[in-house]
Design a protein around this motif. Structure first.
Motif, PDB file in Angstrom:
ATOM      1  N   ARG A 143       0.840  -1.210   0.000  1.00  0.00           N
ATOM      2  CA  ARG A 143       0.000   0.000   0.000  1.00  0.00           C
ATOM      3  C   ARG A 143       0.865   1.246   0.000  1.00  0.00           C
ATOM      4  O   ARG A 143       0.576   2.240  -0.669  1.00  0.00           O
ATOM      5  N   PHE A 144       1.959   1.219   0.757  1.00  0.00           N
ATOM      6  CA  PHE A 144       2.884   2.355   0.810  1.00  0.00           C
ATOM      7  C   PHE A 144       3.476   2.584  -0.591  1.00  0.00           C
ATOM      8  O   PHE A 144       3.519   3.713  -1.102  1.00  0.00           O
ATOM      9  N   GLN A 145       3.907   1.487  -1.223  1.00  0.00           N
ATOM     10  CA  GLN A 145       4.513   1.596  -2.547  1.00  0.00           C
ATOM     11  C   GLN A 145       3.507   2.151  -3.559  1.00  0.00           C
ATOM     12  O   GLN A 145       3.851   2.980  -4.407  1.00  0.00           O
ATOM     13  N   GLU A 146       2.250   1.738  -3.436  1.00  0.00           N
ATOM     14  CA  GLU A 146       1.210   2.262  -4.345  1.00  0.00           C
ATOM     15  C   GLU A 146       1.002   3.758  -4.129  1.00  0.00           C
ATOM     16  O   GLU A 146       0.767   4.511  -5.076  1.00  0.00           O
ATOM     17  N   TRP A 147       1.101   4.166  -2.877  1.00  0.00           N
ATOM     18  CA  TRP A 147       0.970   5.601  -2.563  1.00  0.00           C
ATOM     19  C   TRP A 147       2.106   6.380  -3.262  1.00  0.00           C
ATOM     20  O   TRP A 147       1.856   7.403  -3.905  1.00  0.00           O
ATOM     21  N   VAL A 148       3.347   5.849  -3.145  1.00  0.00           N
ATOM     22  CA  VAL A 148       4.493   6.508  -3.799  1.00  0.00           C
ATOM     23  C   VAL A 148       4.250   6.587  -5.305  1.00  0.00           C
ATOM     24  O   VAL A 148       4.458   7.632  -5.937  1.00  0.00           O
ATOM     25  N   GLU A 149       3.764   5.480  -5.873  1.00  0.00           N
ATOM     26  CA  GLU A 149       3.560   5.457  -7.320  1.00  0.00           C
ATOM     27  C   GLU A 149       2.400   6.339  -7.771  1.00  0.00           C
ATOM     28  O   GLU A 149       2.344   6.752  -8.930  1.00  0.00           O
ATOM     29  N   ALA A 150       1.495   6.638  -6.847  1.00  0.00           N
ATOM     30  CA  ALA A 150       0.414   7.576  -7.179  1.00  0.00           C
ATOM     31  C   ALA A 150       0.915   9.023  -7.117  1.00  0.00           C
ATOM     32  O   ALA A 150       0.419   9.890  -7.837  1.00  0.00           O
ATOM     33  N   VAL A 151       1.912   9.271  -6.273  1.00  0.00           N
ATOM     34  CA  VAL A 151       2.439  10.634  -6.119  1.00  0.00           C
ATOM     35  C   VAL A 151       3.378  10.995  -7.282  1.00  0.00           C
ATOM     36  O   VAL A 151       3.358  12.130  -7.780  1.00  0.00           O
ATOM     37  N   LEU A 152       4.176  10.029  -7.729  1.00  0.00           N
ATOM     38  CA  LEU A 152       5.216  10.330  -8.728  1.00  0.00           C
ATOM     39  C   LEU A 152       4.691  10.984 -10.022  1.00  0.00           C
ATOM     40  O   LEU A 152       5.317  11.923 -10.525  1.00  0.00           O
ATOM     41  N   PRO A 153       3.546  10.547 -10.583  1.00  0.00           N
ATOM     42  CA  PRO A 153       3.067  11.216 -11.813  1.00  0.00           C
ATOM     43  C   PRO A 153       2.748  12.697 -11.611  1.00  0.00           C
ATOM     44  O   PRO A 153       2.866  13.492 -12.555  1.00  0.00           O
ATOM     45  N   ALA A 154       2.372  13.073 -10.370  1.00  0.00           N
ATOM     46  CA  ALA A 154       2.114  14.497 -10.106  1.00  0.00           C
ATOM     47  C   ALA A 154       3.417  15.279 -10.231  1.00  0.00           C
ATOM     48  O   ALA A 154       3.443  16.383 -10.782  1.00  0.00           O
ATOM     49  N   VAL A 155       4.498  14.688  -9.724  1.00  0.00           N
ATOM     50  CA  VAL A 155       5.813  15.340  -9.815  1.00  0.00           C
ATOM     51  C   VAL A 155       6.201  15.471 -11.291  1.00  0.00           C
ATOM     52  O   VAL A 155       6.641  16.518 -11.763  1.00  0.00           O
ATOM     53  N   GLU A 156       5.997  14.384 -12.009  1.00  0.00           N
ATOM     54  CA  GLU A 156       6.300  14.349 -13.444  1.00  0.00           C
ATOM     55  C   GLU A 156       5.492  15.425 -14.194  1.00  0.00           C
ATOM     56  O   GLU A 156       6.035  16.169 -15.024  1.00  0.00           O
ATOM     57  N   ALA A 157       4.206  15.533 -13.869  1.00  0.00           N
ATOM     58  CA  ALA A 157       3.335  16.479 -14.582  1.00  0.00           C
ATOM     59  C   ALA A 157       3.780  17.928 -14.343  1.00  0.00           C
ATOM     60  O   ALA A 157       3.871  18.718 -15.288  1.00  0.00           O
ATOM     61  N   TRP A 158       4.082  18.266 -13.096  1.00  0.00           N
ATOM     62  CA  TRP A 158       4.486  19.650 -12.808  1.00  0.00           C
ATOM     63  C   TRP A 158       5.876  19.956 -13.343  1.00  0.00           C
ATOM     64  O   TRP A 158       6.206  21.115 -13.620  1.00  0.00           O
ATOM     65  N   SER A 159       6.719  18.913 -13.489  1.00  0.00           N
ATOM     66  CA  SER A 159       8.087  19.185 -13.917  1.00  0.00           C
ATOM     67  C   SER A 159       8.142  19.608 -15.391  1.00  0.00           C
ATOM     68  O   SER A 159       9.189  20.025 -15.875  1.00  0.00           O
ATOM     69  N   ALA A 160       7.032  19.538 -16.087  1.00  0.00           N
ATOM     70  CA  ALA A 160       6.991  20.095 -17.438  1.00  0.00           C
ATOM     71  C   ALA A 160       7.043  21.631 -17.397  1.00  0.00           C
ATOM     72  O   ALA A 160       7.317  22.271 -18.407  1.00  0.00           O
ATOM     73  N   TYR A 161       6.774  22.208 -16.222  1.00  0.00           N
ATOM     74  CA  TYR A 161       6.696  23.677 -16.123  1.00  0.00           C
ATOM     75  C   TYR A 161       7.782  24.260 -15.227  1.00  0.00           C
ATOM     76  O   TYR A 161       8.246  25.380 -15.455  1.00  0.00           O
ATOM     77  N   LEU A 162       8.165  23.520 -14.173  1.00  0.00           N
ATOM     78  CA  LEU A 162       9.252  23.953 -13.294  1.00  0.00           C
ATOM     79  C   LEU A 162      10.156  22.738 -13.065  1.00  0.00           C
ATOM     80  O   LEU A 162       9.644  21.656 -12.778  1.00  0.00           O
ATOM     81  N   PRO A 163      11.485  22.896 -13.193  1.00  0.00           N
ATOM     82  CA  PRO A 163      12.370  21.737 -13.047  1.00  0.00           C
ATOM     83  C   PRO A 163      12.341  21.174 -11.615  1.00  0.00           C
ATOM     84  O   PRO A 163      12.589  21.895 -10.656  1.00  0.00           O
ATOM     85  N   LEU A 164      12.012  19.895 -11.499  1.00  0.00           N
ATOM     86  CA  LEU A 164      11.928  19.216 -10.197  1.00  0.00           C
ATOM     87  C   LEU A 164      12.845  18.010 -10.217  1.00  0.00           C
ATOM     88  O   LEU A 164      12.965  17.332 -11.239  1.00  0.00           O
ATOM     89  N   GLU A 165      13.441  17.739  -9.072  1.00  0.00           N
ATOM     90  CA  GLU A 165      14.321  16.578  -8.961  1.00  0.00           C
ATOM     91  C   GLU A 165      13.960  15.842  -7.676  1.00  0.00           C
ATOM     92  O   GLU A 165      13.892  16.443  -6.604  1.00  0.00           O
ATOM     93  N   VAL A 166      13.685  14.543  -7.788  1.00  0.00           N
ATOM     94  CA  VAL A 166      13.361  13.750  -6.601  1.00  0.00           C
ATOM     95  C   VAL A 166      14.673  13.357  -5.919  1.00  0.00           C
ATOM     96  O   VAL A 166      15.583  12.850  -6.573  1.00  0.00           O
ATOM     97  N   VAL A 167      14.778  13.641  -4.607  1.00  0.00           N
ATOM     98  CA  VAL A 167      16.004  13.314  -3.862  1.00  0.00           C
ATOM     99  C   VAL A 167      15.683  12.285  -2.773  1.00  0.00           C
ATOM    100  O   VAL A 167      14.542  12.140  -2.343  1.00  0.00           O
ATOM    101  N   GLU A 168      16.725  11.581  -2.325  1.00  0.00           N
ATOM    102  CA  GLU A 168      16.558  10.519  -1.320  1.00  0.00           C
ATOM    103  C   GLU A 168      16.617  11.079   0.100  1.00  0.00           C
ATOM    104  O   GLU A 168      16.115  10.459   1.029  1.00  0.00           O
ATOM    105  N   ASP A 169      17.280  12.228   0.245  1.00  0.00           N
ATOM    106  CA  ASP A 169      17.541  12.768   1.576  1.00  0.00           C
ATOM    107  C   ASP A 169      16.531  13.873   1.894  1.00  0.00           C
ATOM    108  O   ASP A 169      16.536  14.923   1.265  1.00  0.00           O
ATOM    109  N   SER A 170      15.687  13.634   2.890  1.00  0.00           N
ATOM    110  CA  SER A 170      14.634  14.618   3.188  1.00  0.00           C
ATOM    111  C   SER A 170      15.237  15.941   3.670  1.00  0.00           C
ATOM    112  O   SER A 170      14.665  17.002   3.432  1.00  0.00           O
ATOM    113  N   ALA A 171      16.399  15.873   4.344  1.00  0.00           N
ATOM    114  CA  ALA A 171      16.988  17.106   4.888  1.00  0.00           C
ATOM    115  C   ALA A 171      17.404  18.067   3.784  1.00  0.00           C
ATOM    116  O   ALA A 171      17.453  19.274   3.986  1.00  0.00           O
TER     117      ALA A 171
END
Ligand code: ZN
Length: 272
Positions: free
Chosen positions: A116-144
């Motif tokens: 369920r956690f993994q599905e949540w992550v996979e549901a969030v990622l397309p939103a990041v992808e969609a917005w990155s067409a307008y502002l450059p976004l980079e997914v990082v591993e380190d929350s800090a």
């Protein structure tokens, strides 16, 4: 720390913050405190020029993708619904933005919870992808190190006291909430830049489709659309709808207008 948020609800879900983040927060508290001192020393009727202790309001140059964006059908925007923060519009100027998405790391989670956690992550990622067409976004591993953090948790519910009737008000549970906070970022040439970062709480209790729609909506807030559209076909419509829309041209028209506005964010603090 100077905190503002979407709803009249304060933040209490304190996670263990890494040392760097804690230090930056201490700096932010120091700014908030010193601003408080400045304000309390003012005499009634005396005005204060914020550019004496904050960066001057200026527009940044438009990020390239937004600059190229043209809505040939002129579908309008909802810019008048957008609230500037006390330091101007919520505009990012250092790209790519670093974005952290919470991951399942707890080994004690059952296989179904992991999934369920993994599905949540996979549901969030397309939103990041969609917005990155307008502002450059980079997914990082380190929350800090992240400018925007997305946590898989319900927004905290904080009771507030109603002064009128002396009763506690318990707010209605919500699926998501975005908050921002300000801090001072040191640069290599000994300047400090007034900066911000965002935290999104995104509930684990929604269907994958609604998680995706809510992530799209909240990311819109975190990227600077601090307000809601009155039109149901915009991602930033104020309410959840049965068939959640993708990012609309009106969302991008609004984002583009926001990024043309002046802000104190992303500019160096005055010396002294
Ligand atoms: Zn919203």
């Amino acid at each position: 720390m100077i905190r503002f948020q979407q709803s009249p609800r304060s933040y209490s879900n304190r996670r263990q913050k890494p040392l760097l983040a804690r230090r930056l927060i201490i700096i932010a508290v120091a700014i908030a405190t010193s601003l408080g001192v400045i304000f309390t020393q003012l005499q009634p009727g005396q005005s204060l020029d914020p550019s004496q202790f904050l960066p001057t309001l200026q527009a940044h140059s438009l990020p390239p993708h937004l600059s190229q964006w043209q809505d040939t059908n002129s579908r309008g925007d909802y810019f008048e619904e957008i609230q500037p923060t006390p330091v101007g519009y919520l505009i990012w100027s250092q790209f790519p933005l670093k974005l952290y998405i919470e991951r399942p790391v707890n080994a004690s989670l059952s296989a179904s919870s992991q999934q369920r956690f993994q599905e949540w992550v996979e549901a969030v990622l397309p939103a990041v992808e969609a917005w990155s067409a307008y502002l450059p976004l980079e997914v990082v591993e380190d929350s800090a190190a992240a400018d925007i953090k997305i946590w898989r948790s319900r927004p905290p519910l904080i009771a507030s006291l109603d002064r009128e009737n002396g009763k506690f008000q318990i707010p209605r549970a919500r699926a998501a909430e975005t908050r921002y906070e300000f801090y001072l970022r040191p640069t290599s040439n000994n300047a400090t830049v007034l900066s911000h970062r965002c935290t999104i709480h995104l509930s684990p209790d929604q269907s994958n489709e609604y998680t995706a729609a809510t992530a799209r909506h909240e990311l819109g807030h975190a990227l600077g659309i601090w307000g809601h559209s009155p039109v149901e076909t915009d991602a930033l419509y104020f309410s959840q709808v049965r068939n959640p829309p993708p990012i609309s041209p009106r969302d991008i028209n609004t984002l583009k207008r926001i990024y043309q506005q002046p802000t104190r964010l992303g500019w160096a603090m005055p010396e002294n």
